[in-house]
Design a protein around this motif. Structure first.
Motif, PDB file in Angstrom:
ATOM      1  N   UNK A 128       0.837  -1.210   0.000  1.00 38.42           N
ATOM      2  CA  UNK A 128       0.000   0.000   0.000  1.00 38.42           C
ATOM      3  C   UNK A 128       0.867   1.253   0.000  1.00 38.42           C
ATOM      4  N   UNK A 129       1.945   1.248   0.784  1.00 38.63           N
ATOM      5  CA  UNK A 129       2.847   2.398   0.822  1.00 38.63           C
ATOM      6  C   UNK A 129       3.560   2.575  -0.513  1.00 38.63           C
ATOM      7  N   UNK A 186      -2.057  -2.442 -10.540  1.00 41.05           N
ATOM      8  CA  UNK A 186      -1.048  -2.828  -9.554  1.00 41.05           C
ATOM      9  C   UNK A 186      -1.164  -4.285  -9.114  1.00 41.05           C
ATOM     10  N   UNK A 187      -2.096  -5.021  -9.704  1.00 40.92           N
ATOM     11  CA  UNK A 187      -2.323  -6.419  -9.307  1.00 40.92           C
ATOM     12  C   UNK A 187      -2.421  -6.531  -7.788  1.00 40.92           C
ATOM     13  N   UNK A 188      -3.194  -5.650  -7.223  1.00 38.61           N
ATOM     14  CA  UNK A 188      -3.330  -5.564  -5.771  1.00 38.61           C
ATOM     15  C   UNK A 188      -4.782  -5.797  -5.372  1.00 38.61           C
ATOM     16  N   UNK A 189      -4.977  -6.139  -4.117  1.00 40.89           N
ATOM     17  CA  UNK A 189      -6.331  -6.333  -3.625  1.00 40.89           C
ATOM     18  C   UNK A 189      -7.044  -4.996  -3.478  1.00 40.89           C
ATOM     19  N   UNK A 190      -8.356  -5.053  -3.424  1.00 44.59           N
ATOM     20  CA  UNK A 190      -9.149  -3.837  -3.250  1.00 44.59           C
ATOM     21  C   UNK A 190      -8.806  -3.152  -1.922  1.00 44.59           C
ATOM     22  N   UNK A 191      -8.583  -3.956  -0.883  1.00 45.05           N
ATOM     23  CA  UNK A 191      -8.244  -3.385   0.423  1.00 45.05           C
ATOM     24  C   UNK A 191      -6.904  -2.661   0.387  1.00 45.05           C
ATOM     25  N   UNK A 192      -5.940  -3.222  -0.343  1.00 42.99           N
ATOM     26  CA  UNK A 192      -4.624  -2.581  -0.464  1.00 42.99           C
ATOM     27  C   UNK A 192      -4.742  -1.245  -1.190  1.00 42.99           C
ATOM     28  N   UNK A 193      -5.528  -1.216  -2.257  1.00 45.71           N
ATOM     29  CA  UNK A 193      -5.733   0.036  -2.998  1.00 45.71           C
ATOM     30  C   UNK A 193      -6.417   1.061  -2.110  1.00 45.71           C
ATOM     31  N   UNK A 217      -6.259   1.276   1.074  1.00 44.55           N
ATOM     32  CA  UNK A 217      -5.273   1.734   2.053  1.00 44.55           C
ATOM     33  C   UNK A 217      -4.325   2.758   1.426  1.00 44.55           C
ATOM     34  N   UNK A 218      -3.891   2.511   0.188  1.00 47.87           N
ATOM     35  CA  UNK A 218      -3.002   3.450  -0.498  1.00 47.87           C
ATOM     36  C   UNK A 218      -3.704   4.788  -0.716  1.00 47.87           C
ATOM     37  N   UNK A 219      -4.971   4.745  -1.129  1.00 44.87           N
ATOM     38  CA  UNK A 219      -5.719   5.978  -1.349  1.00 44.87           C
ATOM     39  C   UNK A 219      -5.942   6.722  -0.031  1.00 44.87           C
ATOM     40  N   UNK A 220      -6.108   5.964   1.043  1.00 49.17           N
ATOM     41  CA  UNK A 220      -6.240   6.595   2.364  1.00 49.17           C
ATOM     42  C   UNK A 220      -4.956   7.333   2.729  1.00 49.17           C
TER      43      UNK A 220
END
Length: 214
Positions: A8-9, A39-46, A48-51
């Motif tokens: 996320x970071x 980013x081949x990332x989970x929705x929760x990770x995205x 968190x990054x947007x947060x």
């Protein structure tokens, strides 16, 4: 990317770099589904990054629209320049003679700005000029300030995007960056500090004018 950071970071840093680079502009939507795929990332990770970006003042949530790149207001612009004066002037005042690495990084930023101006790529001119000022703050030799100022220059980039005529807005700064750099190379900290103070006064005045006359 720094492997010690969470995913996320890492994503937040890349999105911030896109803002600094002028690839993400005020009012643009950051679509969750698109970022998940990119980013081949989970929705929760995205999320968190947007947060993270929201905490840095770079995005905001708009009802029925989702997460958008922010538009700053005049009060926030004034505050950014309070921070710039605090960090950049202190960095110059407390600096030691430039090391070879410090000098090269500043010189490279100015060279990149010069090349961008020759190409009339005014968006890149703004980005590389901000990189030069990030190197100024780097004279404090504080990773914490470096990280904080990266957030500040991302917000500044959003301010500069408000300029209706990028060429006119960005044209004055390269020569003044060169002057500050030359004074630092000579070790004339008082003159460099005075040049930076005048630079920030003028930059703040022109930046505020973007919001006073939309």
């Amino acid at each position: 990317m720094n492997t010690t950071l969470s995913l996320a970071d890492q994503i937040a840093r890349e999105l911030r770099a896109d803002i600094i680079g002028g690839r993400l502009l005020p009012g643009m939507a950051l679509v969750e589904n698109d970022l998940v795929k990119a980013y081949s990332a989970s929705r929760n990770t995205i999320r968190e990054a947007l947060h993270r970006l929201g905490q840095e003042g770079l995005t905001r949530y708009v009802r029925h629209k989702g997460v958008m790149v922010r538009r700053l207001d005049m009060g926030e612009v004034r505050d950014l320049f309070v921070v710039r004066r605090t960090l950049e002037l202190q960095a110059i005042a407390s600096s030691k003679p430039l090391s070879v690495d410090q000098s090269e990084r500043m010189d490279n930023a100015i060279d990149a700005t010069t090349l961008a101006r020759e190409r009339e790529d005014w968006r890149a001119v703004a980005t590389h000029s901000l990189t030069f000022h990030q190197q100024i703050v780097g004279l404090l030799c504080s990773p914490l300030f470096d990280e904080f100022f990266a957030q500040v220059i991302a917000q500044l980039r959003l301010v500069f995007c408000a300029a209706p005529d990028e060429q006119r807005f960005q044209s004055p700064w390269l020569e003044r960056d060169r002057e500050i750099y030359a004074l630092l190379v000579r070790g004339d900290k008082p003159a460099a500090g005075e040049a930076m103070s005048l630079y920030l006064d003028d930059s703040e005045r022109l930046s505020l004018a973007l919001f006073a006359h939309p």
